[in-house]
Enzyme design. Structure first.
Site, PDB file in Angstrom:
ATOM      1  N   PHE A 145     175.981 -52.932  90.278  1.00 40.51           N
ATOM      2  CA  PHE A 145     174.671 -52.932  90.017  1.00 40.51           C
ATOM      3  C   PHE A 145     174.551 -52.969  89.087  1.00 40.51           C
ATOM      4  CE2 PHE A 145     170.521 -51.332  90.889  1.00 40.51           C
ATOM      5  CZ  PHE A 145     169.699 -52.149  91.338  1.00 40.51           C
ATOM      6  N   ASP A 230     176.934 -51.483  80.990  1.00 40.58           N
ATOM      7  CA  ASP A 230     175.107 -51.049  81.643  1.00 40.58           C
ATOM      8  C   ASP A 230     175.384 -49.514  82.145  1.00 40.58           C
ATOM      9  OD1 ASP A 230     173.218 -50.718  83.099  1.00 40.58           O
ATOM     10  OD2 ASP A 230     173.487 -52.514  84.496  1.00 40.58           O
ATOM     11  N   LYS A 259     165.996 -46.848  82.287  1.00 37.12           N
ATOM     12  CA  LYS A 259     165.378 -45.208  82.966  1.00 37.12           C
ATOM     13  C   LYS A 259     165.161 -44.865  82.253  1.00 37.12           C
ATOM     14  CE  LYS A 259     167.904 -47.158  87.770  1.00 37.12           C
ATOM     15  NZ  LYS A 259     168.742 -47.658  87.405  1.00 37.12           N
TER      16      LYS A 259
HETATM   17  C1  LIG Z   1     168.469 -49.274  87.683  1.00 41.56           C
HETATM   18  C2  LIG Z   1     169.897 -49.982  87.080  1.00 41.56           C
HETATM   19  C3  LIG Z   1     169.255 -51.422  86.748  1.00 41.56           C
HETATM   20  C4  LIG Z   1     168.072 -51.871  87.170  1.00 41.56           C
HETATM   21  O1  LIG Z   1     167.303 -51.091  86.568  1.00 41.56           O
HETATM   22  P1  LIG Z   1     165.934 -51.369  86.632  1.00 41.56           P
HETATM   23  O2  LIG Z   1     164.692 -50.898  85.727  1.00 41.56           O
HETATM   24  O3  LIG Z   1     165.866 -50.612  88.279  1.00 41.56           O
HETATM   25  O4  LIG Z   1     165.811 -53.217  87.247  1.00 41.56           O
HETATM   26  C5  LIG Z   1     170.847 -51.837  86.020  1.00 41.56           C
HETATM   27  N1  LIG Z   1     171.879 -51.749  86.040  1.00 41.56           N
HETATM   28  C6  LIG Z   1     171.580 -50.171  86.567  1.00 41.56           C
HETATM   29  C7  LIG Z   1     173.510 -50.102  86.225  1.00 41.56           C
HETATM   30  C8  LIG Z   1     171.022 -49.363  87.320  1.00 41.56           C
HETATM   31  O5  LIG Z   1     171.698 -47.757  87.643  1.00 41.56           O
END
Ligand SMILES: *Cc1c(COP(=O)(O)O)cnc(C)c1O
Length: 405
Positions: A145, A230, A259
C-alpha cells in the site's frame, strides 16, 4: 451536543447523501480529541487504537504542536516556493539531523511523496545509471500500500484499488514481499529502484522475515538499484524506533515519511535522501504549491521535537512489547495470529470467524476505536503517548470481546 443542533443521525444522513461513498466508517461521529482519547458528539469517550492510520502518533491535539500551529498561522502560512520562507531551512536541518539524511523534498500527502520518489528514481536511472530513456523499471511488492494516485494504484495488487481506474503508467514489476531472492531474480539492467514498506501496514501488519531488510539493502547496493523505503506508516516512532529500517540497521537511499510528520495537524510529507537521487531535480521539474510551506514546516519541526523530547519512541517500544504480550495471552480459538512491532499490532482471525469488522463494532461499544484491515485482521495502533494503565484497560476489554462466545 457540540455539533450545532444536528443529531448524529442527521450528520450521517447528510454525509451519505452528499459525500462520495469511498469510505465505510464505523458508526461514530467524533468531535474532540486529547492524547489517546476521542469523544463523540454524545459525549462518549473512546481510546483511539487507530490514531488516524498513525498520523497522530503524538496524541490528539498535542498542546505544543497546537501552539506552534497557532503562532505560525498568525504570522505566515503560505508563500509558495517562488520565494523563500524562514521555516524551511530549519525544518530541513532538523529532519536531516534526526534521520541522518542529506537532502529533503517536502510534499504534502503520503501519495505525493511516493509519486515524487518514483519520478526521482526514474530520472536518476536515466541521467546517472544510464538506463535507456523510457525503459526504467521499478520493483514493488505484492500486497503493497503506497497511496491512491493513478501510478500507485497501477502497481497495487488489490483488485478493489485498481478496478476500472486504468489505464495505468507502465514500468512496475511486482514480486512477493519478504523474499529477497525474488528481488535479486527480478532485477535487470533497467531496474532503477525497489520500493518497499519495512512492515506492510494496510496489508495487515505483515512483518518480513528477520534479515530481509539487510538482504535487500545488500542486493540493491550490489546492483546499483535505489532502495526506497516507504516509512509513511512505520516511521516516526510507530515501531519503537524512529524509522523501522533501524531495526535491521539499514539505511534506504530514499526514505518516505508523512502522516505523523505533522502529528495529525496538517498534511506534511517528505522524501528523505541519503544519496545523489534527489540531486537530479532541477528548477521547474517538480513542485507543489503547498510543499514546504511555513505552516507545514513549523508544525513538522515541533511534531518531530516532541516525538523525541517526550520519549514517545521508547514508549512505543516498551508498551508495544507489553501490549503484544497481553494480546498473545488472550486464549480464543477465533484467533489465528497475533503479531506486531512497537505499537503497530495486529490480531488476525480465522477466515471462518466471518471477518474482523464485527469485533471493531463490539469494541466501539466497549470504548475502543479500531479498524479492520483486509477482511480478517484488526490493527491496534494507538497514539505513542499511551500509558501502561491505558494498555491494561484496553486489554481487559479486547480480551472480553474476543473471548465472548
Ligand atoms: C497512508 C500511506 C500512504 C499514503 O499516504 P496519504 O497521505 O494517504 O496519501 C503511503 N504509504 C503508506 C505505507 C501508507 O501507510
Amino acid at each position: 451536543m457540540t455539533a450545532g443542533t444536528m443529531h448524529p443521525d442527521d450528520l450521517l444522513g447528510i454525509e451519505d447523501e452528499l459525500g462520495a461513498h469511498n469510505y465505510k466508517p464505523l458508526n461514530v461521529v467524533l468531535t474532540r480529541g486529547e492524547g489517546v482519547y476521542v469523544w463523540d458528539v454524545d459525549g462518549n469517550r473512546y481510546l483511539d487504537c487507530l490514531a488516524a492510520y498513525s498520523a497522530v502518533n503524538q496524541g490528539h491535539c498535542h498542546p505544543k504542536i497546537y501552539q506552534t500551529m497557532i503562532d505560525q498561522a498568525k504570522r505566515l502560512t503560505l508563500t509558495s516556493r517562488a520565494f523563500h520562507n524562514d521555516q524551511l531551512a530549519p525544518f530541513y536541518q532538523e529532519v536531516c539531523k534526526l534521520t541522518n539524511s542529506s537532502k529533503v523534498l517536502p510534499m504534502n500527502s503520503g501519495a505525493e511523496a511516493v509519486e515524487s520518489a518514483v519520478k526521482c528514481v526514474r530520472k536518476w536511472g536515466y541521467e546517472v545509471k544510464g538506463v535507456p530513456d523510457g525503459e526504467a523499471e521499478i520493483i514493488v511488492c505484492q500486497n503493497n500500500f503506497h497511496g491512491r494516485t493513478l501510478a500507485i494504484v497501477g502497481f497495487s495488487t488489490d483488485p478493489i484499488a485498481r478496478r476500472h481506474f486504468g489505464p495505468f503508467p507502465p514500468g512496475f514489476k511486482v514480486i512477493p514481499f519478504g523474499d529477497a531472492a525474488a528481488l535479486e531474480a527480478a532485477i535487470t539492467p533497467n531496474t532503477v529502484a525497489f520500493l518497499v514498506e519495512p512492515i506492510q501496514g494496510e496489508g495487515g501488519v505483515i512483518i518480513p522475515p528477520d534479515g530481509y531488510l539487510r538482504a535487500v539493502r545488500e542486493i540493491c547496493t550490489r546492483h546499483n538499484v535505489t532502495l526506497v523505503m516507504d516509512e509513511i506508516q512505520t516511521g516516526l516512532g510507530r515501531t519503537g524506533k524512529l524509522l523501522a529500517e533501524e531495526h535491521e540497521g539499514v539505511e534506504a537511499d530514499l526514505t518516505l515519511v508523512g502522516k505523523a510528520l505533522s502529528g495529525g495537524f496538517y498534511p506534511v510529507s517528505a522524501v528523505l535522501s541519503t544519496s545523489e537521487v534527489l540531486g537530479v531535480l532541477q528548477p521547474g521539474e517538480h513542485g507543489s504549491t503547498f510543499g514546504g510551506n511555513p505552516l507545514a514546516c513549523a508544525i513538522a519541526r515541533t511534531a518531530l521535537k516532541v516525538l523525541v523530547e517526550e520519549g514517545m519512541i521508547d514508549n512505543a517500544a516498551t508498551l508495544g512489547a507489553y501490549f503484544l504480550d497481553g494480546l498473545r495471552g488472550i486464549r480464543s480459538n477465533k484467533i489465528r495470529d497475533v503479531r506486531g512491532r512497537g505499537l503497530m499490532l495486529a490480531v488476525e482471525f480465522h477466515p471462518e470467524v466471518g471477518g474482523a469488522r464485527q469485533f471493531c463494532e463490539t469494541l466501539k461499544g466497549e470504548g475502543i476505536l479500531c479498524k479492520e484491515t483486509h477482511e480478517d485482521t484488526i490493527r491496534f495502533a494507538p497514539p505513542l503517548v499511551i500509558t501502561r494503565d491505558q494498555v491494561d484497560w484496553a486489554l481487559e476489554r479486547i480480551q472480553r470481546v474476543l473471548t465472548r462466545a
